[in-house]
Design an enzyme around this catalytic site. Structure first.
Site, PDB file in Angstrom:
ATOM      1  N   GLU A 259       6.797  -3.971 -13.976  1.00 15.51           N
ATOM      2  CA  GLU A 259       7.148  -3.614 -12.604  1.00 15.51           C
ATOM      3  C   GLU A 259       8.267  -2.584 -12.556  1.00 15.51           C
ATOM      4  OE1 GLU A 259       4.286  -6.103 -10.667  1.00 15.51           O
ATOM      5  OE2 GLU A 259       5.441  -4.325 -10.116  1.00 15.51           O
ATOM      6  N   ASP A 393      -6.477  -4.566 -15.333  1.00 10.39           N
ATOM      7  CA  ASP A 393      -6.829  -3.379 -14.564  1.00 10.39           C
ATOM      8  C   ASP A 393      -6.251  -2.044 -15.030  1.00 10.39           C
ATOM      9  OD1 ASP A 393      -4.310  -4.289 -13.819  1.00 10.39           O
ATOM     10  OD2 ASP A 393      -4.741  -4.452 -11.689  1.00 10.39           O
ATOM     11  N   GLU A 502      -7.900 -11.220  -1.060  1.00  8.97           N
ATOM     12  CA  GLU A 502      -7.370 -11.034  -2.407  1.00  8.97           C
ATOM     13  C   GLU A 502      -8.467 -11.118  -3.459  1.00  8.97           C
ATOM     14  OE1 GLU A 502      -4.162 -10.523  -5.264  1.00  8.97           O
ATOM     15  OE2 GLU A 502      -4.536  -9.982  -3.172  1.00  8.97           O
ATOM     16  N   GLU A 527      -5.747  -0.716  -3.260  1.00  9.68           N
ATOM     17  CA  GLU A 527      -6.804  -0.327  -4.198  1.00  9.68           C
ATOM     18  C   GLU A 527      -8.073   0.195  -3.523  1.00  9.68           C
ATOM     19  OE1 GLU A 527      -3.830  -2.674  -6.098  1.00  9.68           O
ATOM     20  OE2 GLU A 527      -5.110  -3.239  -4.404  1.00  9.68           O
ATOM     21  N   THR A 613      -0.018   3.858 -11.825  1.00 13.37           N
ATOM     22  CA  THR A 613      -0.664   2.753 -11.133  1.00 13.37           C
ATOM     23  C   THR A 613       0.106   2.290  -9.907  1.00 13.37           C
ATOM     24  OG1 THR A 613      -1.896   0.699 -11.549  1.00 13.37           O
ATOM     25  CG2 THR A 613       0.379   0.831 -12.391  1.00 13.37           C
TER      26      THR A 613
END
Length: 633
Positions: A259, A393, A502, A527, A613
């Site tokens: 993060e 991902d 979700e 996304e 990302t």
């Protein structure tokens, strides 16, 4: 000795010396002082003596921190907040490309000296041409920001038609609406939570969380490039001023490697490449150095958590009882760490991620698939759970983007991506009885017929990579990207709020819907609109803008509150129950991708930029500046 005692009956100077003796004494003393100071400056390793005897020179603001980043011995224990002068005009104020050089350059982001023109020299003083001493070797390091910008093939903010001729343009109005949403989200954050990591819009206060090790201002760092892109100049300057004055790195908590990398380092790198402001580069490098202890493992595969105070590391407790690192976490460092090396001259960042690549190339992969859990101690897979959604991902995303960011020279990344995609198609791809294409999750050969919202980025990823596939596969990948994106749109269309859950399932006659309340929430995720943006740029099919506008309207209706935007707990209820959290990625990703969806293709052109990302744009490795574009930057 030349100085001797004189008889008491001889008249003497107040020092007890005759005039010739005094002259000789002063001559000797001046020679001694000259000798000492000559040795002080000429002898090696004299920096400690200089600090003891000499006053500090006045430096350009921020150079104290530059010295520290470059491995200079000064000021290692204390952070000096930089305050550099502006390097390039604020958004929309000028054109930096006019000083572009036309000769070929053979090195990406070459470390060059200033070119000598007035504009280049001005930028050099404040935008990265400051000479640094890398930690390895003694060759001075410099980054020529103007040379980098001259190699871009399109203006950063694109070339738009004269909007005054079409003041009522529908697309322009849609873009302005998204800009207003960003402005509202920022102003709400500024009013109620400035400096905190996230805004809680219902209670009108800030939230720190425990992911960032004591770092603050996550929303600010995540918003910098979006504010710049939307030409919200006043808001951008507010954010930059906070970084200069209040973003301190002397924190001591436990932080998520992943993060901090994608949000903070990605945001700072992007802000530097867009503006040339030295403070962003310096902060990114210093923060990158604080993450390096995460890599202290037998394999070099980093653990997920690093302690900023002690330098210790650990894996997440939920990751196979604390024994595993997560594929999406250690696999999503490559883009940012290569840029840290480019901007610092320190090869350690690139070496860390290249070692990760080396480990992954060597390890046996079941059926060509990459499981989500890997032991950083043994280098073995810990569980055969494969997902293109959460836990896996962005690993796949960073493979194709590494290939693109390298100007299509990183063949290893390209090969790994297409090999992985082929295995995913073979073992995870399914078509529902209703004709919806989805990517299931794989657990040791058994499929869970569900798809997470996080996996919906894959439509855009596959579209992005279609051009460089084998010729006979390109049309297939474009169609596959469109079908997956359509499925993700269906997960939105089949809810009462027109926002997606979700996770959604394909079983028991139900398709593209969540089957339990614990998977029915929407937390402002990006996304789906990310894939809309990529598919729009590839096809210009108006359906993607239609779908994107549906999301804008749903966000306004169900997520906008009096004091910001909030996620909702059940997308199948038309009466929203807000979760009281304005996620940082809503400003970094969701609104940015929506804005780009309604902008021209050359705004942050995919020829020049890849998005990490967290949707922070990082530049492609252009080695030829002859194809650059002029116009407004």
């Amino acid at each position: 000795m030349l100085v001797r005692k004189v008889p008491v009956f001889v008249p003497a100077s107040p020092w007890g010396l005759r005039l010739p003796q005094k002259f000789l004494f002063l001559l000797f003393l001046s020679g001694l002082v000259t000798l000492c100071f000559g040795a002080l400056f000429l002898l090696p390793n004299s920096s400690r003596l200089k600090r003891l005897f000499l006053a500090h020179r006045t430096q350009q603001p921020g150079l104290e921190v530059v010295a520290e980043v470059a491995g200079h011995p000064l000021a290692r224990e204390q952070e000096s907040p930089p305050n550099p002068a502006p390097a390039v005009p604020a958004p929309g104020e000028g054109d930096a490309s006019s000083q572009a050089s036309t000769r070929r350059r053979k090195v990406w982001l070459r470390r060059t000296h200033p070119t000598g023109t007035r504009e280049m020299a001005t930028v050099a003083r404040s935008s990265g041409s400051t000479a640094l001493r890398p930690q390895e070797g003694g060759i001075p390091f410099s980054f020529d920001f103007n040379a980098f910008r001259s190699r871009l093939r399109h203006p950063v903010l694109g070339t738009r038609a004269d909007e005054s001729k079409e003041p009522q343009s529908l697309v322009r109005a849609q873009r302005e609406k998204i800009k207003e949403m960003m402005q509202f989200a920022w102003q709400s954050y500024k009013l109620y939570a400035m400096g905190k990591n996230e805004l809680r819009p219902l209670t009108k206060d800030g939230y720190e969380g425990n992911m960032f090790g004591g770092l603050s201002g996550a929303t600010i760092i995540d918003s910098l490039d979006t504010l710049y892109l939307m030409e919200l100049q006043e808001e951008f300057q507010e954010a930059k001023a906070w970084v200069e004055e209040n973003f301190h790195l002397n924190v001591s908590g436990e932080a998520s490697l992943f993060e901090v990398n994608i949000r903070y380092i990605g945001g700072l790198l992007s802000a530097f490449y867009l503006t040339g402001e030295e403070v962003f580069r310096i902060k990114a490098i210093k923060l990158g150095e604080k993450l390096l202890p995460a890599f202290n493992t037998p394999t070099g595969i980093p653990k997920g958590v690093v302690n900023f105070k002690s330098g210790s590391n650990r894996s997440w407790g939920w990751a196979m009882a604390g024994s595993s690192s997560i594929l999406a976490e250690f696999g999503s460092l490559h883009l940012e760490f290569l840029h840290l090396t480019e901007l610092s001259g320190n090869q350690v960042f690139a070496e860390k991620v290249r070692n990760i690549r080396k480990v992954l190339r060597k390890i046996n992969k079941p059926f060509g698939l990459y499981p989500n859990f890997l032991s950083p101690v043994s280098g073995n897979w810990m569980q055969h759970h494969v997902s293109v959604g959460g836990l896996g991902d962005s690993f796949y995303e960073y493979l194709i983007k590494s290939w693109l960011m390298s100007a299509k020279t990183d063949v290893e990344a390209k090969d790994m991506y297409y090999e992985a995609l082929e295995a995913i198609e073979t073992y995870l791809l399914n078509v529902s009885p209703g004709g919806l294409t989805y990517i299931a999750e794989w657990r040791g050969g058994i499929l869970d017929h569900k798809m997470g919202h996080l996996a919906c980025f894959s439509g855009g990823m596959i579209a992005l990579g279609a051009e460089d596939a084998k010729e006979e596969k390109r049309a297939h990948y474009r169609e596959l990207a469109a079908q997956i994106t359509k499925t993700c749109h269906e997960s939105y269309a089949r809810s009462d709020t027109k926002l997606g859950p979700e996770a959604f399932w394909f079983n028991s006659g139900r398709e593209a819907v969540a089957t339990q309340l614990s998977e029915s929430y929407y937390i402002l995720r990006p996304e789906v609109v990310e894939s809309y943006m990529y598919l729009w740029r590839q096809t210009h099919d108006p359906i993607y803008r239609e779908w994107g506008w549906e999301v804008v309207m749903a966000l306004e209706k169900y997520c906008r509150t009096e004091a910001g935007f909030s996620g909702i707990q059940d997308v199948y209820s038309s009466i929203p129950n807000h979760d009281n959290k304005q996620q940082t990625f809503f400003l970094a990703e969701t609104l940015k991708y929506l804005y780009l969806l309604f902008s021209e293709d050359d705004m942050l052109s995919l020829e020049d930029w890849v998005f990490n990302t967290e949707a922070h744009p990082l530049p492609v490795n252009h080695s030829d500046s002859s194809s650059r574009a002029g116009g407004r930057l």
